[in-house]
Design a protein around this motif. Structure first.
Motif, PDB file in Angstrom:
ATOM      1  N   ALA A 152       0.822  -1.269   0.082  1.00 54.12           N
ATOM      2  CA  ALA A 152      -0.066   0.139   0.003  1.00 54.12           C
ATOM      3  C   ALA A 152       0.888   1.337   0.228  1.00 54.12           C
ATOM      4  CB  ALA A 152      -1.092  -0.081   1.177  1.00 54.12           C
ATOM      5  N   GLY A 153       0.439   2.295  -0.767  1.00 54.50           N
ATOM      6  CA  GLY A 153       1.207   3.463  -0.836  1.00 54.50           C
ATOM      7  C   GLY A 153       2.166   3.384  -1.812  1.00 54.50           C
ATOM      8  N   ASN A 154       2.315   2.394  -2.612  1.00 56.22           N
ATOM      9  CA  ASN A 154       3.427   2.240  -3.570  1.00 56.22           C
ATOM     10  C   ASN A 154       2.762   1.820  -5.033  1.00 56.22           C
ATOM     11  OD1 ASN A 154       6.259   2.255  -2.443  1.00 56.22           O
ATOM     12  ND2 ASN A 154       4.951   1.273  -0.907  1.00 56.22           N
ATOM     13  N   VAL A 155       3.530   2.122  -6.212  1.00 52.39           N
ATOM     14  CA  VAL A 155       3.027   1.738  -7.450  1.00 52.39           C
ATOM     15  C   VAL A 155       4.154   0.909  -8.209  1.00 52.39           C
ATOM     16  CG1 VAL A 155       1.191   3.390  -7.550  1.00 52.39           C
ATOM     17  CG2 VAL A 155       3.558   3.971  -8.340  1.00 52.39           C
ATOM     18  N   ALA A 156       3.801   0.019  -9.144  1.00 45.97           N
ATOM     19  CA  ALA A 156       4.771  -0.615  -9.884  1.00 45.97           C
ATOM     20  C   ALA A 156       5.026   0.234 -11.016  1.00 45.97           C
ATOM     21  CB  ALA A 156       4.166  -1.725 -10.302  1.00 45.97           C
ATOM     22  N   MET A 157       6.497   0.438 -11.304  1.00 43.20           N
ATOM     23  CA  MET A 157       7.074   1.362 -12.332  1.00 43.20           C
ATOM     24  C   MET A 157       7.834   0.442 -13.382  1.00 43.20           C
ATOM     25  SD  MET A 157       9.033   4.871 -12.529  1.00 43.20           S
ATOM     26  CE  MET A 157      10.465   4.248 -11.676  1.00 43.20           C
ATOM     27  N   LYS A 158       7.711   0.453 -14.560  1.00 44.97           N
ATOM     28  CA  LYS A 158       8.549  -0.511 -15.463  1.00 44.97           C
ATOM     29  C   LYS A 158       9.603   0.311 -16.219  1.00 44.97           C
ATOM     30  CE  LYS A 158       8.160  -3.928 -19.080  1.00 44.97           C
ATOM     31  NZ  LYS A 158       7.315  -4.542 -19.954  1.00 44.97           N
ATOM     32  N   PHE A 184       9.757  -1.857 -10.859  1.00 52.81           N
ATOM     33  CA  PHE A 184      10.448  -1.097  -9.439  1.00 52.81           C
ATOM     34  C   PHE A 184       9.052  -0.905  -8.706  1.00 52.81           C
ATOM     35  CE2 PHE A 184      13.675  -0.724 -12.472  1.00 52.81           C
ATOM     36  CZ  PHE A 184      14.823  -1.138 -11.575  1.00 52.81           C
ATOM     37  N   SER A 185       9.253  -1.136  -7.208  1.00 47.55           N
ATOM     38  CA  SER A 185       8.176  -0.413  -6.538  1.00 47.55           C
ATOM     39  C   SER A 185       8.723   1.051  -6.186  1.00 47.55           C
ATOM     40  CB  SER A 185       8.041  -1.471  -5.196  1.00 47.55           C
ATOM     41  OG  SER A 185       7.206  -0.687  -4.335  1.00 47.55           O
ATOM     42  N   VAL A 186       7.758   2.014  -6.268  1.00 45.62           N
ATOM     43  CA  VAL A 186       8.090   3.315  -6.191  1.00 45.62           C
ATOM     44  C   VAL A 186       6.841   3.895  -5.446  1.00 45.62           C
ATOM     45  CG1 VAL A 186       9.363   3.655  -8.365  1.00 45.62           C
ATOM     46  CG2 VAL A 186       6.945   4.342  -8.051  1.00 45.62           C
ATOM     47  N   PRO A 187       7.268   4.767  -4.364  1.00 45.36           N
ATOM     48  CA  PRO A 187       6.233   5.569  -3.552  1.00 45.36           C
ATOM     49  C   PRO A 187       5.444   6.439  -4.321  1.00 45.36           C
ATOM     50  CG  PRO A 187       8.226   6.747  -3.224  1.00 45.36           C
ATOM     51  CD  PRO A 187       8.665   5.336  -3.977  1.00 45.36           C
ATOM     52  N   ASP A 201       5.543  10.575 -13.350  1.00 41.30           N
ATOM     53  CA  ASP A 201       4.924  10.254 -14.695  1.00 41.30           C
ATOM     54  C   ASP A 201       5.407   8.780 -14.827  1.00 41.30           C
ATOM     55  OD1 ASP A 201       7.506  10.376 -15.750  1.00 41.30           O
ATOM     56  OD2 ASP A 201       7.111  12.286 -16.744  1.00 41.30           O
ATOM     57  N   PHE A 202       5.659   8.089 -15.928  1.00 40.22           N
ATOM     58  CA  PHE A 202       5.620   6.756 -16.197  1.00 40.22           C
ATOM     59  C   PHE A 202       7.177   6.546 -15.901  1.00 40.22           C
ATOM     60  CE2 PHE A 202       5.809   8.574 -20.380  1.00 40.22           C
ATOM     61  CZ  PHE A 202       7.102   7.860 -20.866  1.00 40.22           C
ATOM     62  N   LEU A 203       8.112   7.284 -16.061  1.00 46.47           N
ATOM     63  CA  LEU A 203       9.499   7.246 -15.536  1.00 46.47           C
ATOM     64  C   LEU A 203      10.369   8.048 -14.849  1.00 46.47           C
ATOM     65  CD1 LEU A 203      10.791   6.738 -19.315  1.00 46.47           C
ATOM     66  CD2 LEU A 203      10.569   4.944 -17.650  1.00 46.47           C
ATOM     67  N   GLY A 204       9.301   9.007 -13.948  1.00 51.66           N
ATOM     68  CA  GLY A 204      10.021   9.769 -12.857  1.00 51.66           C
ATOM     69  C   GLY A 204       9.409   9.995 -11.475  1.00 51.66           C
ATOM     70  N   LEU A 205      10.215  10.674 -10.610  1.00 53.30           N
ATOM     71  CA  LEU A 205       9.624  10.980  -9.417  1.00 53.30           C
ATOM     72  C   LEU A 205       9.956  12.410  -9.142  1.00 53.30           C
ATOM     73  CD1 LEU A 205      11.460   8.111  -7.280  1.00 53.30           C
ATOM     74  CD2 LEU A 205       9.148   8.148  -8.194  1.00 53.30           C
ATOM     75  N   ALA A 206       9.289  13.164  -8.024  1.00 50.72           N
ATOM     76  CA  ALA A 206       9.484  14.325  -7.893  1.00 50.72           C
ATOM     77  C   ALA A 206       9.250  14.697  -6.524  1.00 50.72           C
ATOM     78  CB  ALA A 206       8.718  15.320  -8.904  1.00 50.72           C
ATOM     79  N   LEU A 223      15.490   7.905  -3.364  1.00 49.90           N
ATOM     80  CA  LEU A 223      15.877   6.558  -4.165  1.00 49.90           C
ATOM     81  C   LEU A 223      15.842   5.509  -3.146  1.00 49.90           C
ATOM     82  CD1 LEU A 223      18.411   8.100  -6.795  1.00 49.90           C
ATOM     83  CD2 LEU A 223      15.911   7.586  -7.168  1.00 49.90           C
ATOM     84  N   ALA A 224      16.106   5.523  -2.115  1.00 52.31           N
ATOM     85  CA  ALA A 224      16.190   4.313  -1.047  1.00 52.31           C
ATOM     86  C   ALA A 224      14.945   3.579  -0.939  1.00 52.31           C
ATOM     87  CB  ALA A 224      16.798   4.710   0.135  1.00 52.31           C
ATOM     88  N   LEU A 225      13.898   4.676  -1.322  1.00 54.12           N
ATOM     89  CA  LEU A 225      12.541   3.972  -1.276  1.00 54.12           C
ATOM     90  C   LEU A 225      11.986   3.048  -2.317  1.00 54.12           C
ATOM     91  CD1 LEU A 225      10.724   7.287   0.137  1.00 54.12           C
ATOM     92  CD2 LEU A 225      11.802   5.505   1.622  1.00 54.12           C
ATOM     93  N   VAL A 226      12.836   3.284  -3.437  1.00 50.17           N
ATOM     94  CA  VAL A 226      12.469   2.506  -4.757  1.00 50.17           C
ATOM     95  C   VAL A 226      13.147   1.279  -4.639  1.00 50.17           C
ATOM     96  CG1 VAL A 226      12.918   2.442  -7.239  1.00 50.17           C
ATOM     97  CG2 VAL A 226      12.561   4.819  -5.949  1.00 50.17           C
ATOM     98  N   LYS A 227      12.447  -0.030  -4.748  1.00 50.29           N
ATOM     99  CA  LYS A 227      12.773  -1.395  -4.510  1.00 50.29           C
ATOM    100  C   LYS A 227      12.601  -1.778  -5.904  1.00 50.29           C
ATOM    101  CE  LYS A 227      13.472  -0.619  -0.269  1.00 50.29           C
ATOM    102  NZ  LYS A 227      14.964  -0.056   0.382  1.00 50.29           N
ATOM    103  N   PRO A 228      13.424  -2.814  -6.315  1.00 50.91           N
ATOM    104  CA  PRO A 228      13.471  -3.539  -7.565  1.00 50.91           C
ATOM    105  C   PRO A 228      12.390  -4.741  -7.080  1.00 50.91           C
ATOM    106  CG  PRO A 228      15.385  -4.202  -6.428  1.00 50.91           C
ATOM    107  CD  PRO A 228      15.030  -2.827  -5.757  1.00 50.91           C
TER     108      PRO A 228
END
Length: 256
Positions: free
Chosen positions: A79-85, A91-94, A100-105, A250-255
């Protein structure tokens, strides 16, 4: 391995050619891909034939590198994350940081996630223009062919001016003439207490001649990925603190 257009442009050129907004980079890349595809389609049409099955399969593979496609089994995330390809990997990203489909901010200087505080409500930068306050992170599969610290060394080797502007306990600021023209100046900000994965100093650059006031950095992140950073020059002196927050996010991003 054939070098990408980005790598070819970066190799042996100044920081002004790599300091680009992440969004602009994506749009330009997409435009080039579309034009290339249209050119191929036109050529095939003129010669009275269509793409082969092998060509179709390769195009499907390319189209699906950075987005879920039919047949994909999208991994489940907490919960609170989305899958990003990205680059064919998930990858699991917050969700709060997903741009967007390739970024964080996130917003600076408050460090507020893109979607605002977890509890909702106001935050210091609310209502300001996005590109004035956002620190954008784009995930990129291709490595840069040269790092900023090496660009400084290259300029010195060629006898071009490299001038130390200021020093502090955590930041060095230098101006560099990266080309023969004296007007081609860039300012490089080097975080003295931080390094990229390569072991080289965490540096980012701003080009004086740019009209959109953008600064950028490009570095290896691990997991076979690289990160392109873009933000407004008004925050340049905060680079050590910005980079520290980038590392935390970036430490919150998990493969997956």
């Amino acid at each position: 391995m054939q070098m990408t257009e980005f790598q070819l442009a970066l190799k042996g050129v100044g920081i002004d050619e790599i300091v680009t907004s992440g969004g602009l980079t994506r749009l330009l890349s997409l435009r080039k891909l579309l034009l290339a595809g249209l050119g191929l389609s036109l050529a095939l049409t003129l010669y009275g034939c269509g793409p082969s099955e092998q060509q179709k399969a390769e195009q499907r593979r390319i189209d699906c590198l950075n987005k879920p496609c039919e047949g994909d089994v999208v991994p489940k995330v907490s919960a609170g994350n989305v899958a990003m390809k990205v680059g064919g990997r998930y990858f699991s990203v917050p969700k709060a940081y997903r741009l967007d489909f390739l970024g964080l901010a996130f917003y600076w200087p408050s460090k507020t996630p893109l979607t605002g505080p977890p509890e909702g409500g106001s935050f210091p930068e609310k209502g300001q223009p996005f590109y004035d306050i956002a620190i954008e992170l784009d995930f990129v599969p291709e490595p840069a062919s040269i790092e900023l610290s090496d660009m400084i060394a290259m300029a010195e080797k060629k006898g071009r001016p490299v001038t130390l502007i200021s020093q502090s306990t955590n930041l060095d600021v230098v101006t560099v003439q990266l080309r023969e023209q004296p007007t081609e100046l860039s300012t490089i900000y080097v975080a003295k207490n931080a390094s990229y994965l390569s072991g080289k100093p965490a540096a980012m650059g701003c080009t004086h001649a740019r009209k959109d006031d953008r600064c950028s950095a490009y570095f290896a992140w691990g997991q076979g990925m690289h990160i392109s950073v873009s933000f407004n020059q008004r925050h340049a002196q905060d680079w050590p603190q910005i980079y520290s927050e980038i590392e935390r996010v970036l430490a919150l991003v998990k493969p997956l």
